[in-house]
Design an enzyme around this catalytic site. Structure first.
Site, PDB file in Angstrom:
ATOM      1  N   HIS A  10       0.865  -1.196   0.000  1.00 20.83           N
ATOM      2  CA  HIS A  10       0.000   0.000   0.000  1.00 20.83           C
ATOM      3  C   HIS A  10       0.894   1.236   0.000  1.00 20.83           C
ATOM      4  CE1 HIS A  10      -3.797   2.165   1.543  1.00 20.83           C
ATOM      5  NE2 HIS A  10      -2.895   3.105   1.280  1.00 20.83           N
ATOM      6  N   HIS A  12       1.551   5.356  -1.852  1.00 19.50           N
ATOM      7  CA  HIS A  12       1.129   6.469  -2.710  1.00 19.50           C
ATOM      8  C   HIS A  12       2.360   7.091  -3.347  1.00 19.50           C
ATOM      9  CE1 HIS A  12      -2.976   6.508  -0.988  1.00 19.50           C
ATOM     10  NE2 HIS A  12      -2.358   6.067   0.081  1.00 19.50           N
ATOM     11  N   LYS A  99      -9.498  -0.529  -5.347  1.00 23.47           N
ATOM     12  CA  LYS A  99      -9.467   0.188  -4.065  1.00 23.47           C
ATOM     13  C   LYS A  99     -10.782   0.916  -3.844  1.00 23.47           C
ATOM     14  CE  LYS A  99      -7.760   1.847  -0.286  1.00 23.47           C
ATOM     15  NZ  LYS A  99      -6.692   2.824  -0.132  1.00 23.47           N
ATOM     16  N   HIS A 136     -10.442   1.040   2.196  1.00 26.91           N
ATOM     17  CA  HIS A 136     -10.148   2.048   3.224  1.00 26.91           C
ATOM     18  C   HIS A 136     -11.333   1.985   4.183  1.00 26.91           C
ATOM     19  CE1 HIS A 136      -8.472   6.054   4.610  1.00 26.91           C
ATOM     20  NE2 HIS A 136      -9.595   5.930   5.285  1.00 26.91           N
ATOM     21  N   HIS A 171      -4.436  -0.496   6.046  1.00 21.23           N
ATOM     22  CA  HIS A 171      -3.932   0.232   7.220  1.00 21.23           C
ATOM     23  C   HIS A 171      -4.821   0.046   8.460  1.00 21.23           C
ATOM     24  CE1 HIS A 171      -6.763   3.005   5.388  1.00 21.23           C
ATOM     25  NE2 HIS A 171      -5.930   3.336   4.440  1.00 21.23           N
ATOM     26  N   ASP A 244       1.415   2.536   3.549  1.00 15.43           N
ATOM     27  CA  ASP A 244       0.596   3.736   3.355  1.00 15.43           C
ATOM     28  C   ASP A 244       1.481   4.982   3.371  1.00 15.43           C
ATOM     29  OD1 ASP A 244      -1.580   5.269   2.772  1.00 15.43           O
ATOM     30  OD2 ASP A 244      -2.451   5.220   4.780  1.00 15.43           O
TER      31      ASP A 244
HETATM   32 ZN    ZN Z   1      -3.339   5.059   1.603  1.00 13.80          ZN
END
Ligand code: ZN
Length: 348
Positions: A10, A12, A99, A136, A171, A244
């Protein structure tokens, strides 16, 4: 300690000029990563997915140590107007995960999904195509510390409606989510970040306001942190590493409407090495960063991939830089007990 270049399930990497820098920070230490799709516009169709992957592959080249490789695993964003027929072409383009962001839950989630049930035909297609559903797990309507727990009933109904769909709680940040995974079927897993594993809400607001520790889901209570630590140190196979890592420029964090996200890609491995050296052992660490996630996703293990390379963690003090290209990383300026040394030879 030598590990196969590990997986981050995970992360970004953003877009534009910064994408290259963030990709290079990641590719220096990790061999594979699941790339989050919350760009503007989002990754939502085959052309967008392929273009984004190409940018990442190009950017990573200069940072991959000789004898190693870096593979971006691609995800796409579920949107309210998506159709079941959109899924097979995304799979063909290389998507391994979809996602789900509840509307308004985090960065660029204004276009997230308001009514989960409207997406059930799409979830059916994910199950048919064997694509993992990454969630999420926060109900944005709930009080901030209760948002993750408040979303778990939605996950329960998704699991019940789609008996072969693989689901990941991204997460995980609470004892309730840990227990939900432990009680759930083998096709339910969770990623755990290094910041939720090592810190609690005191790190954000306990003393002074620390904007660089602000993320979503927000860091929780000490007992939540302990539940995460226990899940990880026990070696349970359905918990695996997803950083994350979510860089924002310093000016976007240090302002009156600060962005959520912790930049951990450059520091995750030394922090994890410290944690595992006191709470568990090397084998458990290797499973957490380079086995459990790959098995859950049905991917080759990092150590089995020809040319994937290795990374060495040494018990040598390392002071974390104050900034990486204008982003303040997790543990900025502190001296850690471990450091990373990329190895220049291939698989040992
Ligand atoms: Zn994230």
């Amino acid at each position: 300690v030598i590990f196969p270049r590990p997986d981050d399930f995970h992360v970004h990497l953003r877009q534009g000029a910064a994408l290259a820098l963030y990709t290079q920070d990641l590719a220096a230490n990790f061999g594979r990563a699941l790339i989050m799709p919350n760009t503007l516009p989002p990754v939502r169709d085959p052309a967008g997915l392929i273009a984004y992957r190409d940018q990442i592959v190009t950017a990573a080249q200069s940072a991959i140590p000789a004898g190693g490789s870096f593979i971006p695993l691609m995800s796409f964003k579920l949107l309210g107007d998506m159709l079941a027929t959109n899924i097979a072409p995304l799979k063909a383009a290389g998507a391994v995960a979809a996602k789900l962001y509840p509307q308004g839950a985090t960065t660029n989630a204004q276009d997230g999904v308001a009514e989960i049930e409207t997406l059930f035909p799409v979830f059916q297609a994910l199950q048919d195509e064997n694509i993992v559903l990454c969630i999420h797990s926060e109900d944005p309507q709930a009080f901030c510390l209760d948002r993750e727990k408040a979303f778990l009933p939605h996950i329960r109904s998704i699991l019940q409606a789609f008996p072969r769909l693989r689901v990941v709680i991204e997460h995980a940040s609470t004892a309730e989510a840990v227990q939900f995974v432990l009680d759930g079927p083998d096709r339910l897993g969770a990623t755990i970040t290094v910041h939720h594993l090592l810190y609690d809400l005191d790190a954000v607001i306990g003393d002074h306001l620390q904007p660089h520790m602000f993320c979503k889901p927000v860091l929780k209570r000490p007992e939540d942190k302990l539940a995460l630590q226990h899940a990880v140190s026990s070696g349970h196979p359905r918990f695996f590493f997803g950083s994350d890592s979510a860089p924002h420029d310093r000016v976007k964090k240090e302002c009156d409407c600060g962005a959520a996200g912790v930049y951990s890609a450059p520091v995750a491995l030394p922090l994890l090495a410290e944690f595992f050296s006191t709470h568990a052992n090397q084998t458990t660490m290797q499973n957490f960063i380079a086995r459990n996630g790959a098995l859950f996703y049905g991917l080759p293990l990092p150590g089995d991939q020809p040319g994937a390379g290795t990374v060495e963690l040494t018990e040598q003090p390392w002071t974390v830089p104050a900034q990486y290209h204008g982003v303040v990383p997790l543990a900025a300026g502190s001296t850690l007990g471990w450091s990373v040394r990329p190895i220049t030879k291939g698989k040992s």
